[in-house]
Motif scaffolding. Structure first.
Motif, PDB file in Angstrom:
ATOM      1  N   GLY A  51     -17.605  21.709  -6.133  1.00  0.00           N
ATOM      2  CA  GLY A  51     -18.847  20.962  -6.252  1.00  0.00           C
ATOM      3  C   GLY A  51     -18.670  19.460  -6.379  1.00  0.00           C
ATOM      4  O   GLY A  51     -19.654  18.724  -6.427  1.00  0.00           O
ATOM      5  N   PHE A  52     -17.422  18.978  -6.410  1.00  0.00           N
ATOM      6  CA  PHE A  52     -17.169  17.539  -6.541  1.00  0.00           C
ATOM      7  C   PHE A  52     -17.046  16.910  -5.155  1.00  0.00           C
ATOM      8  O   PHE A  52     -15.960  16.518  -4.722  1.00  0.00           O
ATOM      9  CB  PHE A  52     -15.900  17.304  -7.369  1.00  0.00           C
ATOM     10  N   LEU A  53     -18.164  16.831  -4.450  1.00  0.00           N
ATOM     11  CA  LEU A  53     -18.156  16.371  -3.065  1.00  0.00           C
ATOM     12  C   LEU A  53     -17.795  14.891  -2.953  1.00  0.00           C
ATOM     13  O   LEU A  53     -17.034  14.502  -2.077  1.00  0.00           O
ATOM     14  CB  LEU A  53     -19.515  16.629  -2.413  1.00  0.00           C
ATOM     15  N   LYS A  54     -18.313  14.074  -3.834  1.00  0.00           N
ATOM     16  CA  LYS A  54     -18.057  12.631  -3.764  1.00  0.00           C
ATOM     17  C   LYS A  54     -16.734  12.234  -4.416  1.00  0.00           C
ATOM     18  O   LYS A  54     -16.113  11.258  -4.028  1.00  0.00           O
ATOM     19  CB  LYS A  54     -19.216  11.859  -4.413  1.00  0.00           C
ATOM     20  N   GLU A  55     -16.269  13.006  -5.411  1.00  0.00           N
ATOM     21  CA  GLU A  55     -15.042  12.680  -6.137  1.00  0.00           C
ATOM     22  C   GLU A  55     -13.792  13.308  -5.523  1.00  0.00           C
ATOM     23  O   GLU A  55     -12.680  13.069  -5.986  1.00  0.00           O
ATOM     24  CB  GLU A  55     -15.141  13.157  -7.594  1.00  0.00           C
ATOM     25  N   ALA A  56     -13.958  14.137  -4.491  1.00  0.00           N
ATOM     26  CA  ALA A  56     -12.860  14.969  -3.980  1.00  0.00           C
ATOM     27  C   ALA A  56     -11.614  14.170  -3.603  1.00  0.00           C
ATOM     28  O   ALA A  56     -10.494  14.632  -3.813  1.00  0.00           O
ATOM     29  CB  ALA A  56     -13.329  15.797  -2.785  1.00  0.00           C
ATOM     30  N   GLY A  57     -11.776  12.972  -3.066  1.00  0.00           N
ATOM     31  CA  GLY A  57     -10.624  12.185  -2.637  1.00  0.00           C
ATOM     32  C   GLY A  57      -9.774  11.652  -3.770  1.00  0.00           C
ATOM     33  O   GLY A  57      -8.588  11.388  -3.589  1.00  0.00           O
ATOM     34  N   ASP A  58     -10.357  11.510  -4.957  1.00  0.00           N
ATOM     35  CA  ASP A  58      -9.642  10.950  -6.112  1.00  0.00           C
ATOM     36  C   ASP A  58      -9.359  11.986  -7.190  1.00  0.00           C
ATOM     37  O   ASP A  58      -8.688  11.686  -8.180  1.00  0.00           O
ATOM     38  CB  ASP A  58     -10.458   9.815  -6.743  1.00  0.00           C
ATOM     39  N   ALA A  59      -9.877  13.184  -7.049  1.00  0.00           N
ATOM     40  CA  ALA A  59      -9.800  14.181  -8.107  1.00  0.00           C
ATOM     41  C   ALA A  59      -8.367  14.681  -8.309  1.00  0.00           C
ATOM     42  O   ALA A  59      -7.532  14.625  -7.410  1.00  0.00           O
ATOM     43  CB  ALA A  59     -10.736  15.337  -7.798  1.00  0.00           C
ATOM     44  N   ASP A  60      -8.100  15.170  -9.526  1.00  0.00           N
ATOM     45  CA  ASP A  60      -6.745  15.525  -9.936  1.00  0.00           C
ATOM     46  C   ASP A  60      -6.833  16.632 -10.989  1.00  0.00           C
ATOM     47  O   ASP A  60      -7.537  16.485 -11.992  1.00  0.00           O
ATOM     48  CB  ASP A  60      -6.084  14.265 -10.513  1.00  0.00           C
ATOM     49  N   VAL A  61      -6.129  17.723 -10.756  1.00  0.00           N
ATOM     50  CA  VAL A  61      -6.139  18.851 -11.686  1.00  0.00           C
ATOM     51  C   VAL A  61      -4.740  19.447 -11.778  1.00  0.00           C
ATOM     52  O   VAL A  61      -3.980  19.400 -10.805  1.00  0.00           O
ATOM     53  CB  VAL A  61      -7.161  19.925 -11.235  1.00  0.00           C
ATOM     54  N   SER A  62      -4.397  19.968 -12.931  1.00  0.00           N
ATOM     55  CA  SER A  62      -3.166  20.753 -13.081  1.00  0.00           C
ATOM     56  C   SER A  62      -3.574  22.199 -13.309  1.00  0.00           C
ATOM     57  O   SER A  62      -4.558  22.474 -14.004  1.00  0.00           O
ATOM     58  CB  SER A  62      -2.323  20.248 -14.255  1.00  0.00           C
ATOM     59  N   ILE A  63      -2.802  23.123 -12.709  1.00  0.00           N
ATOM     60  CA  ILE A  63      -3.155  24.543 -12.736  1.00  0.00           C
ATOM     61  C   ILE A  63      -1.932  25.356 -13.133  1.00  0.00           C
ATOM     62  O   ILE A  63      -0.848  25.155 -12.584  1.00  0.00           O
ATOM     63  CB  ILE A  63      -3.660  25.017 -11.358  1.00  0.00           C
ATOM     64  N   GLY A  64      -2.125  26.277 -14.042  1.00  0.00           N
ATOM     65  CA  GLY A  64      -1.080  27.234 -14.403  1.00  0.00           C
ATOM     66  C   GLY A  64      -1.578  28.647 -14.164  1.00  0.00           C
ATOM     67  O   GLY A  64      -2.738  28.951 -14.460  1.00  0.00           O
ATOM     68  N   ILE A  65      -0.719  29.490 -13.613  1.00  0.00           N
ATOM     69  CA  ILE A  65      -1.083  30.886 -13.356  1.00  0.00           C
ATOM     70  C   ILE A  65      -0.200  31.768 -14.237  1.00  0.00           C
ATOM     71  O   ILE A  65       1.023  31.622 -14.240  1.00  0.00           O
ATOM     72  CB  ILE A  65      -0.867  31.269 -11.872  1.00  0.00           C
ATOM     73  N   MET A  66      -0.835  32.683 -14.965  1.00  0.00           N
ATOM     74  CA  MET A  66      -0.114  33.606 -15.833  1.00  0.00           C
ATOM     75  C   MET A  66      -0.621  35.020 -15.585  1.00  0.00           C
ATOM     76  O   MET A  66      -1.763  35.208 -15.166  1.00  0.00           O
ATOM     77  CB  MET A  66      -0.324  33.249 -17.306  1.00  0.00           C
ATOM     78  N   GLU A  67       0.221  35.991 -15.857  1.00  0.00           N
ATOM     79  CA  GLU A  67      -0.165  37.391 -15.712  1.00  0.00           C
ATOM     80  C   GLU A  67      -0.008  38.078 -17.057  1.00  0.00           C
ATOM     81  O   GLU A  67       0.998  37.881 -17.745  1.00  0.00           O
ATOM     82  CB  GLU A  67       0.718  38.064 -14.667  1.00  0.00           C
ATOM     83  N   VAL A  68      -1.012  38.858 -17.438  1.00  0.00           N
ATOM     84  CA  VAL A  68      -0.942  39.620 -18.674  1.00  0.00           C
ATOM     85  C   VAL A  68      -0.369  40.996 -18.323  1.00  0.00           C
ATOM     86  O   VAL A  68      -1.023  41.778 -17.640  1.00  0.00           O
ATOM     87  CB  VAL A  68      -2.326  39.750 -19.338  1.00  0.00           C
ATOM     88  N   PRO A  69       0.873  41.281 -18.736  1.00  0.00           N
ATOM     89  CA  PRO A  69       1.537  42.533 -18.345  1.00  0.00           C
ATOM     90  C   PRO A  69       0.735  43.768 -18.755  1.00  0.00           C
ATOM     91  O   PRO A  69       0.186  43.823 -19.855  1.00  0.00           O
ATOM     92  CB  PRO A  69       2.872  42.491 -19.098  1.00  0.00           C
TER      93      PRO A  69
END
Length: 195
Positions: A51-69
């Protein structure tokens, strides 16, 4: 116009102030196993779908993926560096209407699912602009993905395959009448299962 044909639960997203600290937290309280870390992900397609159509060029996120055994549950931990949202968590009592950040479901036909959701009177797309639609992630480089499994991390073919799969992901978001946010993503190979 058909309804979405679901093919499985994708992940539960939790917004955090620091992904690396949150990984340690969920390792401790849930025994969750870290699978991937994508620090400072700057991908216009990702932010447009959010949904960040205007901010998309400057946007910045960190993502971590984990699995619950044993639970078949994947956690996606996200920290938005830009644009920043509210930085104080909201806490709810057990009987309050609200709670989870969003629930992601895999669908067989993302465009058909989008048109169906868009036609419903009691849901709101994450961005109500006429420009909002199903978005595909922009090209992803293997160097943007980090596997916690040393064999996968050192295998350039697996990293390239993961980047190719991730770069072809299509999705969109909407909010239901109770304020719960949902993501529908086109069914893809789970990059945590590569190798």
């Amino acid at each position: 116009m058909g309804k979405a044909v679901f093919t499985g639960l994708s992940h539960i997203c939790i917004f955090v102030e620091n992904v690396e600290k949150a990984i340690q937290y969920y390792k401790r309280i849930l025994g969750a196993v870290p699978k991937q870390y994508i620090p400072h992900f700057r991908n216009p397609g990702f932010f447009e779908a959010g949904g960040f159509l205007k901010e998309a060029g400057d946007a910045d996120v960190s993502i971590g993926i984990m699995e619950v055994p044993g639970a078949g549950l994947v956690l996606e931990l996200m920290c938005y560096h830009y644009p920043k949202g509210r930085q104080t968590p909201m806490f709810f009592r057990a009987n309050d209407i609200s709670g989870a950040r969003y629930i992601a479901l895999k669908v067989a036909n993302i465009e058909e699912a989008f048109e169906y959701i868009k036609s419903q009177s009691d849901v709101t797309l994450i961005n109500t602009s006429e420009e909002y639609r199903v978005f595909k992630l922009s090209k992803v480089k293997p160097s943007q993905i980090k596997f916690f499994d040393p064999e996968k991390e050192s295998n350039p073919y697996i990293k390239q395959e993961a980047a190719d799969i991730l770069g072809n992901t299509k999705y969109f978001y909407f909010v239901d009448r109770y304020g719960l946010q949902w993501e529908y993503e086109q069914e893809i190979v789970d990059i945590c299962d590569l190798g």
